[in-house]
Design a protein around this motif. Structure first.
Motif, PDB file in Angstrom:
ATOM      1  N   THR A 100       0.775  -1.095  -0.064  1.00 20.76           N
ATOM      2  CA  THR A 100      -0.072  -0.066  -0.033  1.00 20.76           C
ATOM      3  C   THR A 100       0.840   1.283  -0.070  1.00 20.76           C
ATOM      4  OG1 THR A 100       0.032  -0.056   2.329  1.00 20.76           O
ATOM      5  CG2 THR A 100      -1.848  -1.327   1.440  1.00 20.76           C
ATOM      6  N   LYS A 101       0.259   2.322  -0.327  1.00 18.87           N
ATOM      7  CA  LYS A 101       0.970   3.618  -0.410  1.00 18.87           C
ATOM      8  C   LYS A 101       0.087   4.622   0.652  1.00 18.87           C
ATOM      9  CE  LYS A 101       1.624   7.883  -2.606  1.00 18.87           C
ATOM     10  NZ  LYS A 101       1.684   8.959  -3.709  1.00 18.87           N
ATOM     11  N   GLN A 102       0.720   4.795   1.751  1.00 18.89           N
ATOM     12  CA  GLN A 102      -0.093   5.385   3.066  1.00 18.89           C
ATOM     13  C   GLN A 102       0.259   6.830   2.665  1.00 18.89           C
ATOM     14  OE1 GLN A 102       1.625   3.498   6.510  1.00 18.89           O
ATOM     15  NE2 GLN A 102      -0.220   2.106   6.471  1.00 18.89           N
ATOM     16  N   THR A 103      -0.858   7.724   3.209  1.00 17.23           N
ATOM     17  CA  THR A 103      -0.772   8.931   2.953  1.00 17.23           C
ATOM     18  C   THR A 103      -1.255   9.466   4.314  1.00 17.23           C
ATOM     19  OG1 THR A 103      -1.388   9.131   0.616  1.00 17.23           O
ATOM     20  CG2 THR A 103      -1.550  10.933   1.996  1.00 17.23           C
ATOM     21  N   PHE A 104      -0.591  10.654   4.890  1.00 18.23           N
ATOM     22  CA  PHE A 104      -0.786  11.235   6.362  1.00 18.23           C
ATOM     23  C   PHE A 104      -1.177  12.487   6.419  1.00 18.23           C
ATOM     24  CE2 PHE A 104       2.062   7.654   7.128  1.00 18.23           C
ATOM     25  CZ  PHE A 104       1.387   6.983   8.115  1.00 18.23           C
ATOM     26  N   GLY A 105      -2.577  12.810   7.069  1.00 20.25           N
ATOM     27  CA  GLY A 105      -2.726  14.028   7.017  1.00 20.25           C
ATOM     28  C   GLY A 105      -2.794  14.834   8.349  1.00 20.25           C
TER      29      GLY A 105
END
Length: 107
Positions: free
Chosen positions: A48-53
């Motif tokens: 997966t590609k994780q994106t943090f906000g």
């Protein structure tokens, strides 16, 4: 001045080789929002590609109060001068296992 531990585990603070205090978790645990996208697979294991906000659950600043948070939270809220992270790790010389941190740091 007051230090509040906003991590899920106790923080053993050292100054040099001497353990000075343990700061127990407060129950507050701010985190960065997170999303993921499956981008592939390796040997049947999803990659997966994780994106943090944005940061969620971070209390407002309070005069004379410092919050110890995860490095990710501190980086995401870098404009906050009340946020600290555990300092350099202190390891048991015989086992190599972490036993605390040497002071606190800003990011």
């Amino acid at each position: 001045m007051k230090i509040i531990n906003c991590t899920p585990h106790a923080i053993n603070l050292f100054v040099g080789d001497e353990e000075r205090m343990v700061i127990e978790p407060s129950g507050l645990c701010p985190r960065c929002s997170q999303s993921k996208e499956i981008i592939g697979e390796i040997l049947g294991i999803p990659v997966t590609k994780q994106t943090f906000g944005s940061v969620e659950g971070l209390p407002d600043p309070e005069e004379g109060v410092f919050l110890v948070v995860s490095r990710m939270v501190a980086l995401a809220a870098a404009d906050r001068e009340d946020l600290l992270v555990p300092g350099p790790m202190v390891r048991d010389p015989e086992t190599g296992r972490p036993k605390g941190c040497n002071g606190l740091s800003r990011v």
